[in-house]
Motif scaffolding. Structure first.
Motif, PDB file in Angstrom:
ATOM      1  N   ASP A 165       0.894  -1.247   0.059  1.00  0.00           N
ATOM      2  CA  ASP A 165       0.121   0.025   0.004  1.00  0.00           C
ATOM      3  C   ASP A 165       0.884   1.282  -0.121  1.00  0.00           C
ATOM      4  O   ASP A 165       0.502   2.437  -0.333  1.00  0.00           O
ATOM      5  CB  ASP A 165      -0.907   0.110   1.229  1.00  0.00           C
ATOM      6  CG  ASP A 165      -1.873  -1.080   1.069  1.00  0.00           C
ATOM      7  OD1 ASP A 165      -2.062  -1.887   0.164  1.00  0.00           O
ATOM      8  OD2 ASP A 165      -2.592  -1.259   2.248  1.00  0.00           O
ATOM      9  N   ARG A 166       2.158   1.083   0.385  1.00  0.00           N
ATOM     10  CA  ARG A 166       2.974   2.116   0.585  1.00  0.00           C
ATOM     11  C   ARG A 166       4.212   2.272  -0.388  1.00  0.00           C
ATOM     12  O   ARG A 166       5.144   2.995  -0.415  1.00  0.00           O
ATOM     13  CB  ARG A 166       3.571   2.369   1.767  1.00  0.00           C
ATOM     14  CG  ARG A 166       2.772   2.910   2.902  1.00  0.00           C
ATOM     15  CD  ARG A 166       3.299   3.168   4.164  1.00  0.00           C
ATOM     16  NE  ARG A 166       3.769   1.698   5.165  1.00  0.00           N
ATOM     17  CZ  ARG A 166       4.871   1.725   5.732  1.00  0.00           C
ATOM     18  NH1 ARG A 166       5.586   2.637   5.862  1.00  0.00           N
ATOM     19  NH2 ARG A 166       4.603   0.711   6.527  1.00  0.00           N
ATOM     20  N   PHE A 167       4.014   1.259  -1.799  1.00  0.00           N
ATOM     21  CA  PHE A 167       4.828   1.376  -2.654  1.00  0.00           C
ATOM     22  C   PHE A 167       3.971   1.768  -3.908  1.00  0.00           C
ATOM     23  O   PHE A 167       2.942   1.276  -4.296  1.00  0.00           O
ATOM     24  CB  PHE A 167       5.304  -0.171  -2.719  1.00  0.00           C
ATOM     25  CG  PHE A 167       6.200  -0.077  -3.926  1.00  0.00           C
ATOM     26  CD1 PHE A 167       7.563   0.155  -3.928  1.00  0.00           C
ATOM     27  CD2 PHE A 167       5.746  -0.768  -5.185  1.00  0.00           C
ATOM     28  CE1 PHE A 167       8.553   0.196  -5.086  1.00  0.00           C
ATOM     29  CE2 PHE A 167       6.729  -1.015  -6.306  1.00  0.00           C
ATOM     30  CZ  PHE A 167       7.931  -0.383  -6.102  1.00  0.00           C
ATOM     31  N   PHE A 168       4.530   2.737  -4.619  1.00  0.00           N
ATOM     32  CA  PHE A 168       4.153   2.954  -6.106  1.00  0.00           C
ATOM     33  C   PHE A 168       5.007   2.919  -6.964  1.00  0.00           C
ATOM     34  O   PHE A 168       6.366   3.455  -7.150  1.00  0.00           O
ATOM     35  CB  PHE A 168       3.661   4.375  -5.872  1.00  0.00           C
ATOM     36  CG  PHE A 168       2.952   4.807  -4.636  1.00  0.00           C
ATOM     37  CD1 PHE A 168       1.352   4.643  -4.889  1.00  0.00           C
ATOM     38  CD2 PHE A 168       3.251   5.398  -3.657  1.00  0.00           C
ATOM     39  CE1 PHE A 168       0.774   4.836  -3.557  1.00  0.00           C
ATOM     40  CE2 PHE A 168       2.691   5.832  -2.602  1.00  0.00           C
ATOM     41  CZ  PHE A 168       1.021   5.416  -2.323  1.00  0.00           C
TER      42      PHE A 168
END
Lengths: 309, 275
Positions: free
Chosen positions: A48-51
């Motif tokens: 969720d915190r990786f783009f």
């Protein structure tokens, strides 16, 4: 027993994945290179915190800037040539000028990249990044230092550029070593010469130091993990104490560590500086070790340089 | 401070236009054309749409605005004055050494400015980052990003468009100030945008075409954008460059030029007559 080796990009990936647990404000961005920059270790644990922004480095830097304005600590990773080079204007205008808390972790610098050749061997990034106001420029030399650096940089507000290597190198420091941003580490206290190195060349300098000792030549090595702000005090001290100052880096001699040392000494203690590095040319394909040898930034080249005079 | 009455909003837009002309005249530099074209959009955003509080310009859950076409800073500064973020007196120092109002917006110098801009093509990526941060905060706020039509010739805009689509940033509303003119002339001649609506649709945006000077239509457009879920929205606002000052309207030459005394007086008179 074979010496254990680890590339600083791998240490980075491991550090980030670990840090993600206690620092919920960390977010990570990559540009389709997460398996090479090792941000995939973070991505697996914290999807969720990786783009993954895709092959769009300029967009990645801008997105990181936006996240930083909202209180996140974005780590943006890609190869150094695409970070500092392709996205220079985004780093300048959307990150450094507004002084945003973006950590640019650029892997695959220098000829130590190896086989990919000149287009993928970033040799100008230190010059470009250290010219930018507000930017901190870092280049760790081993696993222990990298892991310390990634955690420490989260406690330092503002943009940072961290140069990470593809090449596997030995672990230099033990776990108890104390580091400080902006403070170079002096290894040894030989008076015959100071070899000022950063990143992958620190190991090469240390190898040369050992060989030279066998012949009664005693040098010291300065590990300059922080290129900006540069440790003026230690550089001047070494210039006063030792007969020669030699810089060695996997970067152009223009704009990088060598230039930086020249600037400091020209202002504070004028003396001769011998710069080893890439001499105004592009890299090429080959094995990492072969290239460091060919471009004369390996232990043998340092050894020869010091023996010569 | 939400103003529902379109007539009142029109009056505010007119005041912003007067601030624009005053700033550019006083500084004898700046960009009146594109500032005048977006004044109505700015009014609807700051007085009808955005959840902001001039007393708490750094509030975590406030809506964000990125003026990607940063050279239109006179419109932003004029809006911030009307909205109470900055003092009217500050406008006199626009583009001057002693002032905080830089030629292009600086988030560290002026309260109410969410992002520093100026180098064209970079704002939409930044807005995406803000929208992603908002998603991490459980959709705490909306993000608006205004671009120029010439600006979207920059490739980074289309990289950002793909990112907004990938992450289904329905809390993002982009705006194109479609005034058809850029420095070197007509946008269609410099580098044709051609089917602008189709371009954004194919990039996965909910596209809303609107008259960018019709306050009520703009309110409807922003409301529709807010109600659109699962994809980002873009409002393509058809505008007139230099809107409100007859001799500046539809003239590329007024992109980045200051009026002389005579032109200034004429412009102010025209605007005052419209209020």
């Amino acid at each position: 027993m074979e010496e254990s080796k680890i590339a600083t990009r791998e240490s980075y990936g491991e550090a980030l994945a670990l840090l993600g647990e206690k620092r919920k404000d960390i977010v990570v961005l990559d540009a389709d290179l997460s398996s090479a920059t090792k941000t995939n270790l973070f991505a697996q644990k914290f999807p969720d915190r990786f783009f993954d922004i895709g092959i769009a480095e300029q967009d990645m830097m801008g997105t990181a800037a936006g996240l930083a304005t909202c209180g996140k600590i974005p780590f943006a990773s890609t190869f150094a040539v695409f970070a500092a080079g392709r996205a220079y204007d985004q780093i300048r205008n959307s990150i450094c000028y507004p002084n945003l808390n973006v950590k640019i972790c650029a892997t695959h610098y220098g000829v130590n990249v190896g086989e990919d050749g000149a287009t993928h061997q970033m040799l100008e990034d230190v010059g470009m990044m250290r010219a930018l106001p507000n930017m901190t420029v870092l280049c760790p030399s081993d696993d222990v230092q990298t892991k310390w650096m990634i955690e420490e940089i989260c406690n330092t507000k503002g943009p940072a550029y961290i140069r990470l290597a593809r090449k596997k190198t030995p672990v230099i420091y033990n776990e108890n070593q104390v580091f400080e941003i902006g403070k170079a580490l002096q290894i040894g206290d030989g008076m015959d010469a100071t070899v000022i190195a950063t990143g992958v060349t620190v190991t090469e300098a240390l190898k040369a130091k050992t060989e030279l000792e066998k012949e009664g030549i005693f040098i010291r090595v300065l590990d300059v993990h922080t290129i900006k702000p540069i440790d003026r005090e230690t550089i001047v001290k070494c210039a006063m104490e030792t007969k020669r100052i030699i810089t060695v880096e996997d970067h152009q001699v223009v704009g990088g560590l060598g230039s930086c040392v020249c600037e400091v000494l020209a202002e504070e203690y004028p003396c001769r500086v011998e710069r080893m590095g890439i001499k105004d040319c592009f890299g090429k394909s080959g094995k990492s070790e072969e290239l460091m040898q060919a471009f004369e930034i390996d232990a043998q080249a340092i050894y020869r340089k010091i023996r010569k005079n | 401070m939400k103003i529902e009455n379109p007539e009142e909003l029109k009056k505010i837009a007119n005041k912003i236009r007067i601030h624009i002309i005053n700033q550019v005249y006083e500084a004898q530099s700046g960009h009146p054309g594109g500032s005048l074209s977006c004044a109505d959009i700015m009014t609807v955003l700051y007085f009808h749409q955005m959840n902001i509080n001039e007393k708490e310009p750094q509030a975590l859950l406030r809506d964000r605005f990125v003026l990607s076409k940063g050279h239109c800073s006179p419109a932003l500064y004029g809006t911030l004055v009307e909205r109470g973020f900055i003092e009217k007196e500050e406008l006199k120092n626009f583009r001057k050494l002693e002032g905080n109002l830089q030629g292009h917006p600086d988030r560290n110098k002026v309260p109410g400015i969410d992002m520093t801009t100026g180098s064209l093509g970079q704002g939409l990526s930044v807005a995406n980052g803000m929208a992603l941060a908002s998603k991490l905060e459980h959709d705490g706020y909306r993000v608006y990003c205004m671009m120029g039509d010439g600006e979207i010739e920059e490739g980074q805009i289309w990289e950002a468009a793909m990112t907004a689509h990938k992450y289904k940033l329905d809390n993002l509303c982009a705006i194109v100030d479609y005034n058809h003119l850029q420095i070197d002339g007509n946008v269609e001649e410099v580098k044709a945008l051609d089917n602008l609506e189709g371009k954004w649709k194919s990039f996965g945006f909910h596209v809303i075409m609107v008259d960018g000077h019709d306050i009520e239509a703009l309110i409807d457009a922003f409301t529709t954008a807010k109600l659109t879920k699962g994809k980002p929205s873009i409002i393509i606002a058809k505008t007139i460059k230099g809107k409100g000052v007859s001799f500046m309207e539809n003239k590329a030459s007024w992109h980045g030029k200051a009026p002389n005394k005579e032109e200034y007086e004429k412009a102010i008179k025209e605007l005052k007559d419209q209020s």
